[in-house]
Enzyme design. Structure first.
Site, PDB file in Angstrom:
ATOM      1  N   TYR A 126       0.840  -1.293   0.054  1.00  0.00           N
ATOM      2  CA  TYR A 126       0.002   0.015   0.021  1.00  0.00           C
ATOM      3  C   TYR A 126       0.863   1.278  -0.090  1.00  0.00           C
ATOM      4  CZ  TYR A 126      -2.601   3.878   1.762  1.00  0.00           C
ATOM      5  OH  TYR A 126      -3.249   5.013   2.035  1.00  0.00           O
ATOM      6  N   GLU A 178      -3.817   7.418  -3.671  1.00  0.00           N
ATOM      7  CA  GLU A 178      -3.541   6.179  -2.998  1.00  0.00           C
ATOM      8  C   GLU A 178      -3.732   5.022  -3.742  1.00  0.00           C
ATOM      9  OE1 GLU A 178      -5.906   4.833   0.975  1.00  0.00           O
ATOM     10  OE2 GLU A 178      -7.161   4.397  -0.883  1.00  0.00           O
TER      11      GLU A 178
END
Length: 388
Positions: free
Chosen positions: A109, A197
């Site tokens: 991530y 993101e």
């Protein structure tokens, strides 16, 4: 403002941020053609909605033949996808993304956003890719890597390399990840994003670093600088009342409660919602009419709030600083005479010319309750609902 994954990846590619080869489609036939154009023998079929958790909800499928691409596209297009973020009503799938299949070695991530606790942007990373970052933060916060970015300097290469090493990467992988992060930061800054993101960021068995998914949200206050991005706005994915509010330059967010809120100032609006909950009620919305509340803005606010069938009562909470309370009171009176109000209304005005405002409200002959304090207003509006 939010955009779809396929739109975000188009922006990433403009900044040379690597992502899998893919094309969006709005029909089953177009989906198959997209797969043929990509080539290979494995494809990923992804539903495009403004919500996370698509994979768990059946919105991401791996196809190992063109017939499977056709099958998955047929089942997704026109269906309603329900995820943890959409709520029970779900979102209708009108577009899908077809991408090449990858040989994934590891998932990560990475994200960039504003850390309000330090008033600086922060680069975040985690080895727990593909998992909601909120879940990682609450259950295993030690797995989140953070690098604060100094506004005057921007993200430095030593910082991106530091994060890459912390992710457990080695050799050329570090260089690939570092370059990726530097380019992602450029996207974030140059598009006035509020968050960029990538979840997951993947390392393939061939050693490539790619954005397998992409989420970019933009600062509404800066969107005027990016007309090309504003064109990507998908009104089908937004709450109709929020769209109507934006047309009238009102800041409105629909919630699940039954107390309609009309307030001037974001901080006061949040405080009003908090005290409603503390008094046993549930706010139906966030609505900031701004510092220049007048007949027009109040009338538009009434119309939007009352369009929500869940609203059983309204609380108007205005602090007269920039605008005088007596002008707001007259605006409320004029708006109530113009708009059909079918629920009880509680009004609390405080600030400049508050006493004059109370006299105007008292002499208006209209049926509403006047509160002296915020706590009094919240108690009044919640007791009205509980007695009905």
């Amino acid at each position: 403002m939010k955009i779809h994954e396929y739109q975000a990846k188009r922006i990433l590619k403009e900044f040379n941020v690597p992502s899998p080869k893919g094309y969006f489609a709005k029909s089953v036939k177009g989906s198959v053609k997209s797969a043929e154009k990509i080539g290979g023998n494995v494809w990923v079929v992804k539903a495009q909605i403004h919500a996370g958790g698509r994979g768990k909800a059946g919105g991401v499928k791996i196809a190992k033949s063109l017939s499977e691409v056709e099958k998955f596209a047929s089942s997704m297009l026109g269906s309603t996808l329900v995820t943890l973020q959409t709520g029970a009503e779900g979102r209708k799938v009108k577009t899908i993304l077809i991408e090449q299949g990858l040989n994934i070695e590891k998932e990560f991530y990475v994200g960039i956003t504003l850390d309000r606790s330090v008033s600086k942007n922060v680069l975040m990373a985690s080895t727990e890719g593909g998992v909601e970052i909120e879940k990682v933060a609450s259950e295993t916060p030690e797995l989140i890597i953070k690098e604060i970015i100094e506004p005057s300097l921007g993200l430095r290469e030593f910082q991106s390399r530091k994060v890459a090493f912390a992710m457990g990467l080695t050799g050329n992988q570090v260089k690939g990840a570092s370059d990726f992060l530097m380019r992602l930061y450029e996207v974030y800054i140059k598009t006035d994003a509020s968050i960029a993101e990538i979840n997951p960021l993947v390392l393939t068995k061939e050693g490539e670093i790619l954005a397998l998914d992409a989420k970019i949200n933009f600062d509404d206050n800066a969107i005027f600088r990016h007309p090309e991005i504003y064109k990507l706005r998908d009104f089908n994915e937004e709450e109709p009342l929020e769209i109507e509010a934006s047309k009238n330059k009102l800041n409105y967010i629909k919630l699940d409660g039954n107390v309609g809120c009309m307030v001037n100032g974001a901080g006061l609006a949040m405080a009003s919602m908090d005290i409603i909950k503390l008094s046993g009620g549930e706010p139906a919305n966030f609505l900031d009419v701004g510092g220049g509340a007048n007949k027009t803005t109040v009338a538009n606010g009434f119309k939007i709030i009352l369009s929500d069938p869940n609203v059983e009562a309204m609380l108007i909470n205005i602090f007269g600083g920039i605008v005088r309370c007596d002008r707001v009171a007259q605006g409320i009176i004029d708006a109530i005479n113009e708009v059909h109000i079918n629920v009880p209304v509680v009004i609390r005005l405080e600030g400049t010319n508050a006493e004059e405002a109370k006299i105007l409200l008292k002499n208006s002959g209209l049926n509403f309750s006047v509160a002296s304090t915020l706590h009094d207003a919240a108690e009044k509006v919640t007791s009205i609902i509980s007695s009905n």
